[in-house]
Every structure is written in C-alpha cells, then in structure tokens.
Write a protein that holds these residues in place. Structure first.
Motif, PDB file in Angstrom:
ATOM      1  N   ALA A   1       2.144   1.995  -3.488  1.00 25.39           N
ATOM      2  CA  ALA A   1       1.210   2.389  -4.203  1.00 25.39           C
ATOM      3  C   ALA A   1       0.879   3.785  -3.805  1.00 25.39           C
ATOM      4  N   LYS A   2       0.630   4.212  -2.730  1.00 29.48           N
ATOM      5  CA  LYS A   2       0.039   5.532  -2.405  1.00 29.48           C
ATOM      6  C   LYS A   2       1.231   6.400  -2.126  1.00 29.48           C
TER       7      LYS A   2
ATOM      8  N   GLN B   1       3.598   6.127  -5.546  1.00 30.96           N
ATOM      9  CA  GLN B   1       2.963   6.370  -6.596  1.00 30.96           C
ATOM     10  C   GLN B   1       3.276   5.326  -7.808  1.00 30.96           C
TER      11      GLN B   1
ATOM     12  N   GLU C   1      -8.578  -5.570  -6.404  1.00 28.78           N
ATOM     13  CA  GLU C   1      -7.970  -4.277  -6.354  1.00 28.78           C
ATOM     14  C   GLU C   1      -8.681  -3.525  -5.051  1.00 28.78           C
ATOM     15  N   ASN C   2      -7.813  -3.213  -3.922  1.00 28.90           N
ATOM     16  CA  ASN C   2      -8.114  -2.362  -3.083  1.00 28.90           C
ATOM     17  C   ASN C   2      -6.861  -1.476  -2.596  1.00 28.90           C
ATOM     18  N   HIS C   3      -7.267  -0.254  -2.397  1.00 31.35           N
ATOM     19  CA  HIS C   3      -6.165   0.696  -1.705  1.00 31.35           C
ATOM     20  C   HIS C   3      -5.365   0.794  -2.779  1.00 31.35           C
ATOM     21  N   GLY C   4      -5.455   0.628  -4.256  1.00 29.45           N
ATOM     22  CA  GLY C   4      -4.679   0.947  -5.363  1.00 29.45           C
ATOM     23  C   GLY C   4      -3.734  -0.207  -5.686  1.00 29.45           C
ATOM     24  N   VAL C   5      -3.939  -1.442  -4.887  1.00 34.61           N
ATOM     25  CA  VAL C   5      -2.988  -2.750  -5.303  1.00 34.61           C
ATOM     26  C   VAL C   5      -4.010  -3.676  -5.777  1.00 34.61           C
ATOM     27  N   ARG C   6      -3.391  -4.438  -6.837  1.00 34.82           N
ATOM     28  CA  ARG C   6      -3.952  -5.380  -7.270  1.00 34.82           C
ATOM     29  C   ARG C   6      -3.530  -6.898  -6.554  1.00 34.82           C
TER      30      ARG C   6
ATOM     31  N   GLU D   1       2.756   1.440  -9.852  1.00 30.51           N
ATOM     32  CA  GLU D   1       1.699   0.424 -10.061  1.00 30.51           C
ATOM     33  C   GLU D   1       2.018  -0.956  -9.179  1.00 30.51           C
TER      34      GLU D   1
ATOM     35  N   ALA E   1      -3.075   3.004   4.922  1.00 29.78           N
ATOM     36  CA  ALA E   1      -4.341   3.660   3.942  1.00 29.78           C
ATOM     37  C   ALA E   1      -5.022   4.237   5.015  1.00 29.78           C
TER      38      ALA E   1
ATOM     39  N   VAL F   1       0.894  -1.326   0.048  1.00 26.47           N
ATOM     40  CA  VAL F   1      -0.015   0.082  -0.026  1.00 26.47           C
ATOM     41  C   VAL F   1       0.876   1.196  -0.169  1.00 26.47           C
TER      42      VAL F   1
END
Length: 308
Positions: A78-79, A82, A119-124, A84, A271, A75
C-alpha cells in the motif's frame, strides 16, 4: 451510507449457511475460481468482485511468522508500491490481524448487507477476530470454517483492490485450496519448518495455484546491543529449498525485537520505521511480488479461452 449496523458472529453463521451457494463446491481453472455452472472455461474474472489479484501468505506449519509477514507485506504494497490493498485474516482459529493492525470493534453493514472493512495504514482489513470476543474459542468443523470464509471474502464490501493479501491458517487444508490465486510461502531456515513448507508448496502446485516465491523469516538474530548476527535456526535453508523446488526466493527477514514490538503495538514496522533495514527488506519482497504478479498476468493473457 444511510443504513449501517454492526455485524455479529451469529449473523455470519446464519447468513453463510442460509445462502443457497454457501457450501457449493467451487471449481478452479488455472488458479481462478469460477462458479461450477460458468459457461466459459478459462474465463479471466476474479473470484471476488472488484479484486484484481488474491495472494495467499501461507506456511506448512504455525509459528514461522506468517501473520507478521502478511501484515508488513500488505502495508508495504500500500505505502511503497502505492496500490489499493486489502488484508483478510483467514486464520479463523487464531486471528492476529486485529491486534497487529490495531483495529477493534464490530464491522458495520452496508445497504446491500455486506460488511464494511476496517482500515489502517492504507490497508482495508477483515477478520473473524472482529466478530468474536478476544478470548472466545472458535470450535468449528470444516464446513463451518468454509462458510465463514465465504462470508469474510464475498460478503465484504472491499471496493476496488489491486491486491487482496490473505493471511492463511497454517497447514494444508480446505481453506488453502479454496481461496488462493497465488501463494507466497513463508518459512524459517531450519529443516523441520522447511519440510512443511515443501508440503505447502506442493499442495498449491497440485491444484495449479502459482507460487509467487519463498520468504525466509527469522533468517538470523541481530543483537540489539552490538549488531552481531547469530543464525539460531540455521543459515540459507530457505534459499536452498527455493532453488531445489524451482521457486523464486523473495528475501530474508531477520529476527529482531522491533518486529515483535511493533506487531504487538499494532503499528507494523514498515509503517512505523519505513527507513530501517527491516522495512527495506519487506519493501523488497513487496516489489518482487508485484513483479511476479505482472509476469503471471502476461501468462494468463496468452492462454487460450475455451468457449462452451
């Protein structure tokens, strides 16, 4: 995607064992997996199509908070960074990602018969836990585990990823040897855990998988009432081990109630409370991982390729 359907455990096993390359040995060249009939030794191509870097979050033993670290690291990447990011739950005997990421159900399958990650919190995310009932035991021998991992990696439509974080099973076995491009070791500070962390690090080094660094989890307990720190598992053990083994020390994560609570709720603390000190510690680890991966990329570029 016009054609999609749910994927079940029976299909996973059937497709894994029926595929001609399902249990084929994979040869490693300096941390990159290449097919055994690859024409170029040292070819710099990723093991999974579209995935730039694969990092294993590993430990020599269970119970040190490896899965919690993997989730919050993913997370944070991703956050904060920034990027993928994908998260693969490779602990087939005790999958935790569905709970920690609050994801449930059977994955859909695309037209080319690849599973679609949740996908959740920008993570696959992908886990064997999506394919079995919550309380169902998984009683598999080594070849079945390896075939399932084959499907959970190459049989997933990850898309373009900068980093795939892999939550590894505890110990030092086939799964660890066959999935890693770089390893992040997680340990608690006490000697019993550090002995196994050393074994894990030496295993990765033996097969020439780069060590990204060592994270000390549960470094101290902070009282939720007064904030006093108690070093329940000892103090500074992981930092000393990193120095002795010439590994980067990536940081300390304290033992706090909020980490446990947010993990159980499926809302990782990075998150849900991004400004707290714990999240800052995870973010710092994530930034150090990205920096280390950049160093390794430069090293790979400077290595000669041997054409056969």
């Amino acid at each position: 995607m016009g054609f999609m359907r749910s994927f079940h455990i029976e299909q996973l096993l059937k497709s894994s064992f029926s595929h001609p390359n399902a249990v084929t040995r994979v040869g490693f060249v300096r941390g990159y997996a290449v097919a055994s009939n690859e024409k170029r030794v040292g070819a710099k191509r990723p093991w999974i199509e579209g995935v730039k870097d694969i990092i294993a979050v590993a430990s020599g033993k269970g119970g040190v908070g490896k899965s919690t670290t993997a989730v919050n690291l993913a997370v944070a990447l991703a956050k904060t960074c920034q990027l993928e990011v994908g998260l693969l739950d490779a602990d087939v005997y005790g999958p935790s990602i569905p709970t920690m990421m609050k994801l449930h159900g059977k994955p859909e399958v695309s037209e080319d018969l690849k599973m679609i990650p949740f996908e959740n919190h920008g993570v696959r995310c992908m886990s064997i836990g999506f394919l079995v009932d919550n309380d169902a035991p998984i009683v598999w021998r080594g070849p079945m585990v390896m075939s399932a991992l084959e499907k959970l990696t190459r049989g997933v439509a990850w898309g373009k990823l900068d980093i795939l974080v892999v939550d590894m099973p505890p110990g030092t076995g086939d799964a660890q040897l066959s999935i890693s491009q770089g390893a992040l070791i997680v340990s608690t500070p006490q000697d019993v855990a550090l002995i196994d962390a050393r074994r894990g690090a030496n295993m990765f080094r033996k097969v020439e998988v780069p060590i990204l660094g060592l994270v000390e989890n549960m470094s101290c307990f902070r009282c939720p009432h007064c904030g006093e720190e108690s070093y329940i598992f000892g103090r500074g053990g992981a930092r000393r081990t990193a120095d002795e083994m010439d590994m980067d020390f990536l940081g300390e994560i304290p033992l706090e109630v909020d980490i446990r609570r947010t993990s159980d709720e499926g809302n990782p603390i990075v998150a849900s409370a991004p400004e707290c000190e714990i999240s800052k510690a995870y973010n710092d680890v994530a930034c150090k991982v990205v920096h280390r991966l950049g160093e390794l990329a430069k090293e790979r570029e400077n290595r000669p390729q041997i054409l056969l």
